[in-house]
Design an enzyme around this catalytic site. Sequence first.
Site, mmCIF file in Angstrom:
data_model
loop_
_atom_site.group_PDB
_atom_site.id
_atom_site.type_symbol
_atom_site.label_atom_id
_atom_site.label_comp_id
_atom_site.label_asym_id
_atom_site.label_seq_id
_atom_site.Cartn_x
_atom_site.Cartn_y
_atom_site.Cartn_z
ATOM 1 C CG HIS A 148 6.056 -37.447 -14.606
ATOM 2 N ND1 HIS A 148 5.981 -37.053 -13.383
ATOM 3 C CD2 HIS A 148 5.914 -36.295 -15.489
ATOM 4 C CE1 HIS A 148 5.865 -35.698 -13.326
ATOM 5 N NE2 HIS A 148 5.448 -35.516 -14.607
ATOM 6 C CG ASP B 233 2.005 -42.291 -14.961
ATOM 7 O OD1 ASP B 233 0.902 -41.608 -15.491
ATOM 8 O OD2 ASP B 233 3.155 -41.346 -15.023
ATOM 9 C CD GLN C 169 1.411 -36.871 -21.057
ATOM 10 O OE1 GLN C 169 0.749 -36.450 -21.861
ATOM 11 N NE2 GLN C 169 1.968 -35.855 -20.118
ATOM 12 C CE LYS D 6 -0.207 -34.519 -17.385
ATOM 13 N NZ LYS D 6 0.652 -33.227 -17.370
ATOM 14 C CB CYS E 145 8.512 -34.113 -14.433
ATOM 15 S SG CYS E 145 8.114 -32.601 -13.805
#
Lengths: 148, 406
Positions: B121, B198, B201, B224, B361
Amino acid sequence: MSSNLDQLYRQVIMDHYKNPRNKGVIEDGALTINMNNPTCGDRIQLTLKVEDGKIESAKFDGEGCSISLASASMMTQAVKGLAVEDAVKLSKIFYDMMLGNDYDVESYDLGDIEALSGVSKFPARIKCATLAWKAMEQGIGKKEEEEE
Amino acid sequence: MSAKEWRKLFPILDQEVNGKPLVYLDSAATSQKPIQVIETLDKYYKEYNSNVHRGVHTLGTRATDGYEGAREKVRRFIGAKSTQEIIFTRGTTTAINTVARSYGMANLSEGDEIVITPMEHHSNIIPWQQVAKVTGATLKYIPLQPDGTINLGDVEKTVTEHTKIVSVMQVSNVLGTINPIKEIAAIAHKNGAVMVVDGAQSAPHMKVDVQDLDCDFFAFSAHKMCGPTGIGVLYGKKALLNKMEPVEFGGEMIDFVGLQESTWKELPWKFEGGTPIIAGAIGLGAAIDFLEEIGLDHVLKHEHELAEYAMERLSELEGVTIFGPKERAGLVTFNLDDVHPHDVATVLDSEGIAVRAGHHCAQPLMKWLDVTATARASFYLYNTKDDIDAFLKGLTTAKEYFGHVF
């Protein structure tokens, strides 16, 4: 299918999308403007030939959705042969149309462009429709800077 | 409980959009919030809103307990050793930027390398580009396999003794790829680099154990994972965080302030300058309670089933390109032949179906896929097979609508 959607995707828009007018690049002595829509990846390359304060020709190339490509096609068709200040006025009318404001229907024959009025009901798509117009305004601005 | 019952806990889903029941398939962008989280925020503002760590009064104590209690919930949620390792940030972006600005700027110089992947991302690319620009370090990319996965052999080849930072997403927001973080972290450590993850997700959908992954930093966002916007978490190993300088200075993060010099509070507060995101943290705590009650194992299993079903149904349609590997998280990124993803999304929206269209993104990844944009349907615990059926019906409409044009 909702009638709203039919208002967005009018036949004339689909026709410009499928058979874009003025697709390509003006090779010699033209102004070149590259612009993209960073939120979605659409991009346009617009080439303009401006002589004696008049847009002699306009061509576009690029990638994008039906609305952005149809709008680019219609824009190049509409500004060809217009004086620079008239192209700016037409652009203003177009923005008003996109924002759902009242716009001056008398001063210019909008022709096919009027078909894009349905975009105003789809706020997420207004940026698609205005990309080519922004590129055109930037191109004219560049020309004026050169001449100053 | 089944997804149909979970769904009832999300008030926003019970509405019509453009005259059709809402089908929300954009949870990878942001998830919806269950009533428990909404009521927790409501209660905080109605009953004990107050600043933390300073008021001697009762409300101040309640707010502090709520805020620090949320930190303990986060610690448990990701399996960190200590609450000192849990820093509240504005979100994943701020968390990664904190590592880049504090750790990256201080520890890298010319000749050093930062290693990431082309599927990242933007928030896990640009902070490292900036570090590379300022320090003279080199930014390198682990190549992707044709199906959008990472081969550990390529990680071995890309990460060298000059590598100081390896930063990789655990789950791709476009391809759905689940990356082998534990194995990549081991390669990073073998070469003396730190491992940044990261987790934007992954944390909402699967059990994360930062000690098992043995990552040095882990970043994720509340919004999220059923929590509010505006809050996220940076986990860092205490030994590293202790050596790092804060990136924001001001109230709350100081110990002693003189005219020329000041000293910082201990961890984690030295990284939390200014009045913290109190309501957000308490809301995140409620989201964690909610997810733990359901069980992330159930969430993951459910999403896996939905993704499989969606892939199966999509393969029945002609002219569909699906991006990413077969084995994937709960999202499907795709394109329809002859219909631009924006047009797909607009037609679906007219049927009450929310999907994402664009570059997500991830412009370098779009370039790698050789597309300018894609459409994405992403699933969460409240989605059902009925949603996917509606989605497929919408796609058929889009194909028909645009099909007669060409």
